[in-house]
Design a protein around this motif. Structure first.
Motif, PDB file in Angstrom:
ATOM      1  N   CYS A 118       0.841  -1.215   0.000  1.00  0.00           N
ATOM      2  CA  CYS A 118       0.000   0.000   0.000  1.00  0.00           C
ATOM      3  C   CYS A 118       0.869   1.256   0.000  1.00  0.00           C
ATOM      4  O   CYS A 118       0.539   2.249  -0.653  1.00  0.00           O
ATOM      5  CB  CYS A 118      -0.920   0.032   1.223  1.00  0.00           C
ATOM      6  N   MET A 119       2.006   1.214   0.727  1.00  0.00           N
ATOM      7  CA  MET A 119       2.893   2.394   0.766  1.00  0.00           C
ATOM      8  C   MET A 119       3.513   2.645  -0.609  1.00  0.00           C
ATOM      9  O   MET A 119       3.645   3.791  -1.037  1.00  0.00           O
ATOM     10  CB  MET A 119       4.005   2.192   1.805  1.00  0.00           C
ATOM     11  N   THR A 122       0.886   4.146  -2.710  1.00  0.00           N
ATOM     12  CA  THR A 122       0.669   5.543  -2.285  1.00  0.00           C
ATOM     13  C   THR A 122       1.743   6.428  -2.922  1.00  0.00           C
ATOM     14  O   THR A 122       1.447   7.487  -3.485  1.00  0.00           O
ATOM     15  CB  THR A 122       0.761   5.658  -0.739  1.00  0.00           C
ATOM     16  N   TYR A 159      -5.011  -2.916  -0.230  1.00  0.00           N
ATOM     17  CA  TYR A 159      -5.708  -2.534   0.999  1.00  0.00           C
ATOM     18  C   TYR A 159      -6.800  -3.564   1.326  1.00  0.00           C
ATOM     19  O   TYR A 159      -6.912  -4.016   2.473  1.00  0.00           O
ATOM     20  CB  TYR A 159      -6.313  -1.129   0.838  1.00  0.00           C
ATOM     21  N   LEU A 177       1.946   1.100  11.730  1.00  0.00           N
ATOM     22  CA  LEU A 177       2.530   2.412  11.414  1.00  0.00           C
ATOM     23  C   LEU A 177       4.043   2.291  11.221  1.00  0.00           C
ATOM     24  O   LEU A 177       4.616   2.884  10.304  1.00  0.00           O
ATOM     25  CB  LEU A 177       2.209   3.397  12.558  1.00  0.00           C
ATOM     26  N   ALA A 180       4.738   0.822   7.876  1.00  0.00           N
ATOM     27  CA  ALA A 180       4.464   1.804   6.817  1.00  0.00           C
ATOM     28  C   ALA A 180       5.613   2.818   6.714  1.00  0.00           C
ATOM     29  O   ALA A 180       6.142   3.067   5.624  1.00  0.00           O
ATOM     30  CB  ALA A 180       3.144   2.517   7.098  1.00  0.00           C
ATOM     31  N   LEU A 181       6.013   3.372   7.859  1.00  0.00           N
ATOM     32  CA  LEU A 181       7.075   4.382   7.830  1.00  0.00           C
ATOM     33  C   LEU A 181       8.400   3.757   7.402  1.00  0.00           C
ATOM     34  O   LEU A 181       9.192   4.378   6.683  1.00  0.00           O
ATOM     35  CB  LEU A 181       7.206   5.057   9.205  1.00  0.00           C
ATOM     36  N   ILE A 184       8.403   3.550   3.702  1.00  0.00           N
ATOM     37  CA  ILE A 184       8.550   4.875   3.078  1.00  0.00           C
ATOM     38  C   ILE A 184      10.031   5.281   3.065  1.00  0.00           C
ATOM     39  O   ILE A 184      10.546   5.762   2.056  1.00  0.00           O
ATOM     40  CB  ILE A 184       7.696   5.934   3.820  1.00  0.00           C
ATOM     41  N   GLY A 232      -1.688  11.686  -0.413  1.00  0.00           N
ATOM     42  CA  GLY A 232      -0.824  10.570  -0.019  1.00  0.00           C
ATOM     43  C   GLY A 232      -0.876  10.320   1.487  1.00  0.00           C
ATOM     44  O   GLY A 232      -0.933   9.175   1.938  1.00  0.00           O
ATOM     45  N   THR A 233      -0.892  11.407   2.259  1.00  0.00           N
ATOM     46  CA  THR A 233      -0.955  11.259   3.726  1.00  0.00           C
ATOM     47  C   THR A 233      -2.246  10.552   4.130  1.00  0.00           C
ATOM     48  O   THR A 233      -2.247   9.660   4.993  1.00  0.00           O
ATOM     49  CB  THR A 233      -0.882  12.649   4.400  1.00  0.00           C
ATOM     50  N   ILE A 236      -1.828   6.878   3.531  1.00  0.00           N
ATOM     51  CA  ILE A 236      -0.956   6.232   4.528  1.00  0.00           C
ATOM     52  C   ILE A 236      -1.750   5.973   5.812  1.00  0.00           C
ATOM     53  O   ILE A 236      -1.731   4.868   6.372  1.00  0.00           O
ATOM     54  CB  ILE A 236       0.280   7.120   4.833  1.00  0.00           C
ATOM     55  N   SER A 249      -4.749  14.061  10.201  1.00  0.00           N
ATOM     56  CA  SER A 249      -4.331  14.081   8.800  1.00  0.00           C
ATOM     57  C   SER A 249      -3.736  15.448   8.424  1.00  0.00           C
ATOM     58  O   SER A 249      -2.711  15.526   7.736  1.00  0.00           O
ATOM     59  CB  SER A 249      -5.529  13.738   7.919  1.00  0.00           C
TER      60      SER A 249
END
Ligand SMILES: [Fe+2]
Ligand SMILES: [Fe+2]
Length: 288
Positions: A118-119, A122, A159, A177, A180-181, A184, A232-233, A236, A249
């Motif tokens: 998903c990241m 994104t 997703y 999280l 995800a980070l 990124i 994009g945010t 995420i 957000s």
């Protein structure tokens, strides 16, 4: 059925006078990474080996990613007729290897794997939206819009499967999280930098990761506008199970925007310290 075909692009509308030379190296690098989608499908089929529905979806997804590479590669050859997309991709495939044989996700769980996917979607959906908005060249505009629409659909695909696995694996929001980070920040690893090198540096030249990632990032981030970061945010946050709209957000969008600008300045300084790189054609003309 793919949502579009290469022949659907109005190639005859290509206008060399509207090509921004700063975009061309980015398109070449993106073509490499996209074209490598089949390698990822092998990895995903290994990790999800007992889930034929997902395996089929991953194979179909890969055909769309490969088509993104083909369309971007063809455009880059129009913009730079001396550039050889096939040869550049062969170099990339040769030098950049994924853990294809792995039977377990490198993210520690299937939910984690799908959050990482998903990241990536994104990142690509916002990137092609930004490039499409930044370019005045009509064919590249069309390609970027077609690709961005695919990338938004890919996000939804991963997703939906992630939600299915999350119900089983029950991974907490903080862990999601962190995954995800983590994914990124990996955008600064070799995948993009090496693609930039293979797409833009003369064959046989030494791969210099700090130089390649700085050249790529300094230019790529410059094309983003706040609306791309905002969307994009939201994606995420949605992927990790947090509200995609509202105060969190807004705050996260400002934070990401500032972080991006900080990175752009840092990479621009690194890129400026490097000796100017001549395009192969210019080197030939200079008798190099
Ligand atoms: Fe793609
Ligand atoms: Fe995608």
């Amino acid at each position: 059925m793919k949502h579009w075909r290469i022949e659907d692009v109005a190639w005859e509308r290509f206008d060399p006078s509207k090509v921004d030379p700063a975009i061309v190296p980015l398109v070449k690098a993106a073509a490499m990474v996209e074209r490598n989608g089949t390698a990822y499908a092998i990895y995903l089929n290994n990790v999800f080996n007992d889930d034929p529905d997902f395996g089929r979806a991953a194979n179909y997804w890969a055909t769309e990613e490969v088509q993104h590479g083909e369309a971007l590669g063809r455009w880059a050859m129009l913009a730079d007729p001396g550039w050889d997309y096939r040869a550049a991709f062969a170099r990339y495939k040769d030098g950049f290897r994924l853990p294809l044989e792995s039977r377990e996700s490198v993210r520690g769980s299937r939910t984690g794997e799908l959050i990482a996917r998903c990241m990536v979607e994104t990142g690509t959906s916002s990137y092609y939206s930004a490039l499409g908005d930044a370019t005045a060249e009509p064919v590249l505009q069309q390609i970027c819009r077609l690709i961005a629409a695919d990338e938004f659909r890919h996000f939804k695909l991963f997703y939906d499967h992630m939600r299915r696995y999350l119900a089983r694996e029950r991974i907490g929001v903080l862990r999601r999280l962190a995954i995800a980070l983590g994914r990124i920040t990996e955008s600064e690893d070799d995948e993009l930098a090496y693609a930039y090198h293979c797409g833009n540096d003369p064959a046989g030249s030494r791969y210099d990761h700090p130089r390649a990632i700085a050249a790529y990032m300094a230019q790529a981030i410059a094309f983003y506008r706040p609306r791309h970061v905002e969307r994009g945010t939201g994606m995420i946050l949605k992927a990790v199970g947090l509200p995609p709209r509202g105060r969190l957000s807004d705050w996260a969008t400002r934070l990401f925007w500032r972080a991006l600008q900080h990175r752009r300045r840092r990479y621009a300084r690194v890129a400026a310290r490097q000796p100017a790189r001549l395009a192969p054609a210019a080197m030939a003309a200079a008798g190099d």
